[in-house]
Write an enzyme that holds these catalytic residues in place. Structure first.
Site, PDB file in Angstrom:
ATOM      1  N   LYS A 173       0.867  -1.183   0.000  1.00  0.00           N
ATOM      2  CA  LYS A 173       0.000   0.000   0.000  1.00  0.00           C
ATOM      3  C   LYS A 173       0.902   1.230   0.000  1.00  0.00           C
ATOM      4  CE  LYS A 173      -1.770   2.750   2.991  1.00  0.00           C
ATOM      5  NZ  LYS A 173      -1.706   3.966   2.172  1.00  0.00           N
ATOM      6  N   GLU A 248      10.309   1.884  10.198  1.00  0.00           N
ATOM      7  CA  GLU A 248      11.252   3.005  10.193  1.00  0.00           C
ATOM      8  C   GLU A 248      10.408   4.256  10.337  1.00  0.00           C
ATOM      9  OE1 GLU A 248      13.444   5.944   9.634  1.00  0.00           O
ATOM     10  OE2 GLU A 248      13.231   5.422   7.514  1.00  0.00           O
ATOM     11  N   CYS A 282      13.518  11.685   6.456  1.00  0.00           N
ATOM     12  CA  CYS A 282      13.698  11.206   7.837  1.00  0.00           C
ATOM     13  C   CYS A 282      15.113  11.483   8.306  1.00  0.00           C
ATOM     14  CB  CYS A 282      13.332   9.740   7.962  1.00  0.00           C
ATOM     15  SG  CYS A 282      14.081   8.709   6.727  1.00  0.00           S
ATOM     16  N   GLU A 380       9.630  16.176  15.806  1.00  0.00           N
ATOM     17  CA  GLU A 380       9.879  16.129  14.368  1.00  0.00           C
ATOM     18  C   GLU A 380       8.956  17.113  13.653  1.00  0.00           C
ATOM     19  OE1 GLU A 380      10.908  12.811  11.150  1.00  0.00           O
ATOM     20  OE2 GLU A 380       8.921  12.521  11.968  1.00  0.00           O
TER      21      GLU A 380
HETATM   22  O1  TXE Z   1       2.384   9.593   7.999  1.00  0.00           O
HETATM   23  P1  TXE Z   1       1.630   8.219   8.260  1.00  0.00           P
HETATM   24  P2  TXE Z   1       1.844  10.977   7.382  1.00  0.00           P
HETATM   25  C1  TXE Z   1       6.354  11.597   9.680  1.00  0.00           C
HETATM   26  C2  TXE Z   1       6.558  13.090   9.536  1.00  0.00           C
HETATM   27  C3  TXE Z   1       5.230  13.564   9.046  1.00  0.00           C
HETATM   28  C4  TXE Z   1       4.285  12.664   9.817  1.00  0.00           C
HETATM   29  C5  TXE Z   1       2.903  12.473   9.250  1.00  0.00           C
HETATM   30  O2  TXE Z   1       6.817  13.643  10.810  1.00  0.00           O
HETATM   31  O3  TXE Z   1       5.007  14.903   9.345  1.00  0.00           O
HETATM   32  O4  TXE Z   1       4.972  11.416   9.821  1.00  0.00           O
HETATM   33  O5  TXE Z   1       2.954  11.986   7.906  1.00  0.00           O
HETATM   34  C6  TXE Z   1      -0.250   4.592   6.209  1.00  0.00           C
HETATM   35  N1  TXE Z   1      -2.504   1.424   9.592  1.00  0.00           N
HETATM   36  N2  TXE Z   1       6.813  10.848   8.529  1.00  0.00           N
HETATM   37  O6  TXE Z   1       0.524  11.343   7.987  1.00  0.00           O
HETATM   38  O7  TXE Z   1       0.211   8.446   8.600  1.00  0.00           O
HETATM   39  C7  TXE Z   1      -0.437   5.799   5.312  1.00  0.00           C
HETATM   40  O8  TXE Z   1      -1.543   5.633   4.462  1.00  0.00           O
HETATM   41  C8  TXE Z   1      -1.682   1.141   8.571  1.00  0.00           C
HETATM   42  C9  TXE Z   1       8.142  10.331   8.620  1.00  0.00           C
HETATM   43  O9  TXE Z   1       1.896  10.899   5.899  1.00  0.00           O
HETATM   44  O10 TXE Z   1       2.464   7.444   9.200  1.00  0.00           O
HETATM   45  C10 TXE Z   1       0.902   5.838   4.588  1.00  0.00           C
HETATM   46  O11 TXE Z   1       0.913   4.882   3.545  1.00  0.00           O
HETATM   47  N3  TXE Z   1      -1.164   2.092   7.761  1.00  0.00           N
HETATM   48  C11 TXE Z   1       8.493   9.469   7.518  1.00  0.00           C
HETATM   49  C12 TXE Z   1       1.881   5.427   5.688  1.00  0.00           C
HETATM   50  O12 TXE Z   1       1.088   4.740   6.667  1.00  0.00           O
HETATM   51  C13 TXE Z   1      -1.483   3.370   7.999  1.00  0.00           C
HETATM   52  C14 TXE Z   1       7.793   9.482   6.255  1.00  0.00           C
HETATM   53  C15 TXE Z   1       2.592   6.608   6.372  1.00  0.00           C
HETATM   54  O13 TXE Z   1       1.625   7.527   6.827  1.00  0.00           O
HETATM   55  C16 TXE Z   1      -2.352   3.732   9.056  1.00  0.00           C
HETATM   56  C17 TXE Z   1       6.472  10.031   6.317  1.00  0.00           C
HETATM   57  C18 TXE Z   1      -2.861   2.688   9.867  1.00  0.00           C
HETATM   58  N4  TXE Z   1      -3.676   2.936  10.903  1.00  0.00           N
HETATM   59  C19 TXE Z   1       6.032  10.703   7.429  1.00  0.00           C
HETATM   60  N5  TXE Z   1      -2.491   5.080   9.053  1.00  0.00           N
HETATM   61  C20 TXE Z   1       9.882   8.913   7.436  1.00  0.00           C
HETATM   62  N6  TXE Z   1      10.311   8.156   8.436  1.00  0.00           N
HETATM   63  O14 TXE Z   1      10.578   9.128   6.457  1.00  0.00           O
HETATM   64  C21 TXE Z   1      -1.746   5.560   8.023  1.00  0.00           C
HETATM   65  N7  TXE Z   1      -1.137   4.533   7.370  1.00  0.00           N
END
Ligand code: TXE
Length: 488
Positions: A173, A248, A282, A380
């Site tokens: 996904k 991660e 990140c 962050e």
């Molecule tokens: O992340 P999400 P978001 C951090 C960064 C950013 C914050 C929010 O601080 O501001 O996260 O970003 C899926 N069960 N990073 O809202 O929600 C979602 O659809 C299963 C750091 O975009 O964590 C997407 O595919 N999956 C980072 C993925 O999780 C779920 C990179 C990431 O989304 C879910 C991105 C659930 N309940 C954001 N809810 C890095 N480490 O590089 C959401 N998803």
């Protein structure tokens, strides 16, 4: 552009009631695509198809599986401009950064293609005479992947390539904000000759499609990259049914600059680390801990550098920093800018640039005199914001660098070898740089962090590949009867 999901080797339009709306962050009046999201029922079909395809793939010798990845490198190289453009249009990073990301993913494919020839077991002596003991690695079966928007090509590739060469099938996904790049990745594997069913793409939302992957009893392992809150939830849910997990998550990476730092090398590294990819990495540098004796000089050069950066649409060849990915992220970053103005001294940026109101742009921002307990120093932000805090020497630098809940990457700038080595030993991060920016990773090197940044195996490298395998320990008695054991 392909819209929809890819199940059992066919593109299809799911019938979910929710819509996926892919909007250009450089001009939010441009809708790149809009289509119905996948549903948990689509996940169930994808897992079932993956299970069938995996049974045959497990019998293909790993070097032959690697050749599919090798052909994918050739396809991706030929399509590099197309990939970079899609990535830039939907995620926002400028074209040179987007191209760099595509090339990074190609290196990951190259490394994993070679790994097909090297998947290792171990041979160890047995305590019993005439018993041959060794280990082999077998695929897990169907593995789930949940990926974010910030590296929409590199992260899916660095999860998919090792999983495939290890003999697994994937249900992935991608982020609902970057489905275009994900569909191109699938096309690259399809053109490279990957058998249908081994890479299933379900484009939908995390709270239904993502959770359906995490909860599915036939998904043997889940590999996640995203926020800490979501990642820890994924970890807990998958653990409840005994699935393997690697997550991660967030970072709050620091550069420590000692009094003898080479300021001419330090400043460009900070500008790159803090503002490259609009700070949405990140591994971004979000904190500078700089010795008080050089702090004034460094901040002055940083402010000059930040103000000189040209902010603009990723497809503008002159742009040096693109927009924030989506309105929610923009709100979040703007919230931190307002908070920072209360907590510290604003030196550069601090708002939205004039003349770019159609897109989700913010200015490269520098805060100085940031108190170590400030929220902008601990949380962050995931945007182009650098917080500077003065320190007195190495010990304070290490203590402040470690005083956050994350531990992905760090860097020290010094000419003193002893200080550098002490920092390497004591800093609480999974990756450490010396006289280098905090950013980056390489296919052959483990990638991941400590503390609340990561759980499970490191990604990339041989370690990342072995996450997607099961070890078997084998005992072969060739004594021709009962073998003689020496344990008394
Ligand atoms: O992340 P999400 P978001 C951090 C960064 C950013 C914050 C929010 O601080 O501001 O996260 O970003 C899926 N069960 N990073 O809202 O929600 C979602 O659809 C299963 C750091 O975009 O964590 C997407 O595919 N999956 C980072 C993925 O999780 C779920 C990179 C990431 O989304 C879910 C991105 C659930 N309940 C954001 N809810 C890095 N480490 O590089 C959401 N998803």
């Amino acid at each position: 552009m392909r819209t929809g999901s890819y199940i059992d080797g066919r593109w299809e339009h799911p019938r979910g009631e929710r819509q996926v709306r892919n909007v250009d962050p450089a001009d939010t009046s441009v809708v790149l695509a809009e289509f119905p999201a996948a549903t948990p029922a689509d996940v169930a079909r994808a897992v079932e198809g993956a299970r069938r395809a995996q049974a045959a793939w497990a019998d293909v010798p790993p070097p032959e599986r690697g050749r599919v990845l090798w052909r994918a490198t050739e396809v991706a190289r030929r399509r590099v401009d197309e990939l970079a453009l899609a990535l830039s249009r939907e995620e926002g990073k400028h074209l040179r950064e987007a191209r760099g990301e595509v090339l990074k993913g190609i290196a990951v494919l190259e490394f994993n293609a070679g790994e097909g020839f090297r998947i290792q077991g171990r041979t160890l002596p047995s305590e019993t005479k005439d018993v041959f003991t060794y280990t082999i690695r077998r695929p897990l079966g169907v593995v789930g992947m949940i990926t974010p928007w910030n590296f929409p090509w590199a992260i899916p590739v660095w999860k998919a390539a090792p999983a495939l060469v290890a003999g697994n099938a994937i249900v992935m996904k991608p982020s609902e904000f970057t489905p275009w790049t994900a569909s191109l990745m699938v096309e690259v594997f399809e053109e490279a000759g990957l058998p249908p069913g081994l890479l299933q793409l379900v484009v939908g939302y995390g709270d239904d499609v993502g959770q359906a992957i995490v909860d599915h009893p036939d998904v043997a392992a889940v590999s996640f990259t995203g926020s800490t809150a979501t990642g820890l939830g994924v970890y807990a849910r998958a653990a409840r049914r005994g699935a393997k997990v690697t997550c991660e998550m967030g970072g709050k990476n620091a550069v420590v600059a000692l009094a003898d730092a080479d300021v001419d090398a330090l400043v460009p590294a900070l500008l790159n680390g803090a503002f490259g990819s609009t700070g949405q990495r990140c591994t971004a540098t979000s904190r500078l801990l700089v010795d008080r004796s050089i702090a004034g000089r460094v901040v002055e050069a940083l402010v000059e550098g930040a103000r000189a950066l040209k902010v603009g649409p990723g497809t503008d060849p002159a742009a040096q920093m693109g927009p924030i990915v989506n309105p929610a992220q923009l709100e979040r970053v703007l919230g931190y800018l307002e908070l920072g103005k209360r907590e510290a001294k604003l030196c550069a940026g601090g708002g939205r640039p004039a003349g770019l109101e159609r897109g989700l742009f913010v200015e490269p921002t520098v805060f100085a005199d940031v108190p170590p307990d400030a929220r902008i120093f601990r949380e962050e932000i995931f945007g182009p914001v650098l917080s500077v805090c003065p320190i007195d020497g190495l010990e304070e630098g290490i203590a402040r660098a470690n005083a956050v809940e994350y531990g992905l990457t760090s860097s020290i700038y010094t000419r003193d070898l002893q200080a550098a080595m002490r920092f390497v030993e004591r800093v609480e991060t999974g990756m450490v740089h010396v006289n280098e920016p905090t950013v980056g990773g390489e296919a052959q090197l483990p990638f991941g962090g400590m503390k609340k940044t990561s759980v499970g195996e490191r990604e990339m490298s041989t370690d990342g590949l072995y996450f997607f395998t099961e070890q078997k320990t084998v005992f072969v008695n060739f004594a021709g009867g009962v073998a003689r054991n020496f344990v008394r």
